[in-house]
Design a protein around this motif. Structure first.
Motif, mmCIF file in Angstrom:
data_model
loop_
_atom_site.group_PDB
_atom_site.id
_atom_site.type_symbol
_atom_site.label_atom_id
_atom_site.label_comp_id
_atom_site.label_asym_id
_atom_site.label_seq_id
_atom_site.Cartn_x
_atom_site.Cartn_y
_atom_site.Cartn_z
ATOM 1 N N ARG A 1 -8.571 -3.990 0.166
ATOM 2 C CA ARG A 1 -9.903 -3.954 -0.452
ATOM 3 C C ARG A 1 -9.798 -4.369 -1.918
ATOM 4 O O ARG A 1 -8.745 -4.263 -2.527
ATOM 5 C CB ARG A 1 -10.429 -2.515 -0.447
ATOM 6 N N SER B 1 0.834 -1.209 0.000
ATOM 7 C CA SER B 1 0.000 0.000 0.000
ATOM 8 C C SER B 1 0.868 1.259 0.000
ATOM 9 O O SER B 1 0.455 2.302 -0.499
ATOM 10 C CB SER B 1 -0.970 0.001 1.188
ATOM 11 N N ASN C 1 -4.565 -1.821 -2.164
ATOM 12 C CA ASN C 1 -5.638 -1.093 -1.471
ATOM 13 C C ASN C 1 -5.686 -1.423 0.021
ATOM 14 O O ASN C 1 -6.756 -1.660 0.578
ATOM 15 C CB ASN C 1 -6.999 -1.437 -2.098
ATOM 16 N N GLU D 1 -5.950 -1.358 3.928
ATOM 17 C CA GLU D 1 -6.686 -0.503 4.862
ATOM 18 C C GLU D 1 -6.545 -1.103 6.261
ATOM 19 O O GLU D 1 -6.545 -2.334 6.411
ATOM 20 C CB GLU D 1 -8.162 -0.498 4.457
#
Ligand code: SF4
Lengths: 176, 429
Positions: free
Chosen positions: B277, B188, B283, B285
């Motif tokens: 995600r 990320s 992605n 999180e």
């Protein structure tokens, strides 16, 4: 080795789906693949009559996406003589060399425009924009990589130069 | 600071050892590989190329490893034909490292476990997650089918020595946090092409806190940042792992003054569970953010080449022990190998899984690539310990996959929404 031809210019992150969309992957026949080369970034491109010897110029990360060897195959089979880009996605770079498609990394491709003419001398490491009369130095591939490309790919090179006789059988056309 | 240092990265050290001289980043080399791997999807393509170019004998059958793991036990006639081709070829060419049903595991769990790859090796595999063996301090990377055929002819492959990114680890994981969270966090940070054409090298005092199984998970996903390899130093833990397999290895780490293209520092103690995600592994999180969204889950997959090892199953079992899956949730456990299955059975983990309501599978890639054994329907949501969450990866194009650690996946299976084990009141080691 020398490549000289007219420029077709593309942008950054040209991915393998743009180079040869998945809907055309039912075949691995180079002639068929050539027809749809760059189809999704420039429809009809692969069907042009004037691709032979031309040079694709692009930005960053050319050939990103899947590892399909069909992508460099379609470019090569379309008659394109070389791809010049700021950078290449790793597996595309590898596949291009393995199938004998010459590629050149050049940071300043922004200075090259559509329809200009380039002359690339792989032995001296010089790329000349003959339209603008500008010269660039390019990294020369080590001898064996140049030989791979001259042989038309890794397997033609490896079987001709590195393969012991016991490994290699009699080659007779298209035996499978 | 124009002075050129003498220091070498791990990558440069391994390539130098293989080339028999000091090599530098950016150089192209033609080298003998120690092992070349292919699976039931990629081996047939390489075999056909080999035959098309007149191959009669394989250069060194002992260096080839073929693992039938993607569509096995064969899911249909086509996949059965593919494996038959590889089986027949292996038999005809004396390739003893052909792993068939009953012996096989998921390739990237199997090869290190069986001692088929070791620290310092140079490995190519016609599978992008071949980078997994970087956990052992081997330089291993994914290639195309032409490369594999080339190894069958010559034993060699060509390489460009890549630049490397240094990831310096400090501190130790908090309870409930593991290698999966580290790698999802890193991806990320740098993005799906953040390491294109470069190796990622993990170093620093925190490395000793990352278990071998967590290292395999981290190296496995180097490719999800575009990395050519994800390397760990060869330390006392690696040495102990190799010794269990009767292999003696030299300790190895990058030099302190090695030149890197980038350095990223990560404090392990500052990490919390991370979930990626849909539809990109980048992605990531924090679990605390996702928990608030109360995302309902249809299916949970625990296993694969990313998280199908003993530590992963133990962590999942610790969460599932004495609990039941939430109403309407399916949970599939995919052990990485026969050895892992057997050990899970010995430790009573299989009983815990089955009592909780999970399906315990034979080793296979199965649903990880949307192959078989747990395909998602229209609109379904999965939490999976696998490595890719692209559109349609595990089934229907309208399904979605959240990538997570085994502990998060197991906790989500119990509560039916995406959550961490802490919400079950579990404080895990
Ligand atoms: S488990 Fe998934 S990622 Fe790993 S080798 Fe199999 S299909 Fe590929």
């Amino acid at each position: 080795m020398l490549r000289e031809g007219r420029v077709f210019k593309f942008g950054d992150h040209v991915n393998t789906d743009e180079i040869i969309p998945a809907r055309f992957l039912a075949t691995s026949d180079p002639v068929e693949l050539a027809k749809y080369c760059m189809e999704d970034s420039r429809p009809g491109f692969g069907q042009r009559e004037d691709l032979e010897g031309s040079i694709l110029v692009a930005g960053e990360n050319f050939g990103c996406g899947s590892s399909r060897e069909h992508a460099p195959i379609s470019i090569k089979a379309a008659g394109i003589g070389c791809v010049v880009a700021k950078s290449f996605a790793r597996i595309f770079l590898r596949n291009a060399i393995n199938i004998g498609l010459p590629i050149v990394e050049l940071a300043r491709t922004d200075e090259i425009e559509e329809d200009e003419f380039l002359k690339i001398d792989f032995d001296s490491g010089e790329l000349v924009n003959t339209t603008k009369e500008r010269k660039y130095l390019i990294n020369v591939y080590p001898d064996f990589l140049q030989q791979i490309i001259r042989h038309g790919g890794w397997l033609p090179f490896a079987t001709a130069n590195l393969t012991p006789a016991r490994v290699l059988g009699q080659r007779s056309g298209h035996e499978a | 600071m124009n002075k050129k240092t003498d220091g070498q990265t791990m990558t440069e050290k391994i390539f130098s050892a293989k080339a028999g001289r000091r090599v530098t980043t950016g150089e192209y080399l033609l080298l003998d590989v120690d092992v070349a791997l292919a699976n039931d999807i990629t081996a047939p393509v390489a075999i056909k190329e080999f035959q098309k170019f007149g191959g009669r004998e394989v250069f060194d059958p002992d260096r080839m490893v073929f693992v039938a793991d993607h569509f096995t036990p064969n899911k249909d006639i086509q996949s059965a034909q593919q494996v038959k081709l590889v089986r027949d070829f292996s038999q005809a060419h004396g390739i003893k490292n052909f792993y068939d049903v009953g012996r096989m595991g998921i390739e990237h769990v199997l090869l290190p476990e069986q001692g088929l790859v070791k620290s310092g090796d140079l490995v190519v595999g016609a599978d992008s997650h071949t980078c997994t063996y970087g956990a052992l301090g081997a330089f291993s990377t994914g290639v195309g089918s032409t490369d594999l055929a080339g190894v069958m002819f010559t034993g060699k492959a060509w390489f460009k020595v890549p630049e490397a990114i240094r990831v310096e680890l400090f501190g130790n994981f908090a309870p409930g946090v593991s290698g999966k969270d580290l790698i999802l966090h890193l991806i990320s940070l740098i993005g799906v092409d953040g390491a294109n054409y470069r190796a990622i090298e993990f170093t620093g005092p925190g490395v000793a806190q990352v278990s071998m199984d967590s290292r395999f998970t981290v190296s496995n996903m180097a490719i999800e940042a575009g990395g050519k390899a994800g390397l760990f130093p060869v330390d006392q833990w690696t040495r102990a792992y190799e010794q269990e397999r009767g292999i003696e290895v030299e300790l190895m780490d990058a030099d302190a003054d090695a030149v890197y293209s980038q350095t990223i520092a990560i404090d392990l103690s500052g990490l919390e569970p991370v979930v990626a995600r849909p539809y990109l592994p980048s992605n990531g999180e924090k679990i605390s953010v996702l928990e608030k969204e109360e995302i309902a889950v249809d299916q949970v997959v625990i296993g694969s080449c990313t998280n199908g090892r003993m530590e992963d199953l133990r962590q999942a079992a610790a969460v599932l022990k004495g609990r039941k899956l939430a109403q309407g949730v399916r949970c599939i456990i995919l052990p990485g190998s026969q050895e892992v299955s057997l050990q899970a059975m010995r430790e009573g983990l299989v009983e815990i899984f089955i009592n909780a309501g999970c399906a315990f599978s034979t080793p296979t890639c199965g649903p990880c690539l949307g192959g078989h054994m747990g395909i998602l329907a229209d609109g379904e949501v999965a939490v999976s310990t696998t490595n890719r969450n692209f559109v349609g990866r595990m089934g229907h194009a309208e399904s979605s996959v959240y990538l997570a650690s085994p502990m998060v996946a197991a906790a989500s299976a119990v509560r039916g929404i995406i959550c961490g084990p802490a919400t079950l009141g579990i404080e895990q080691e």
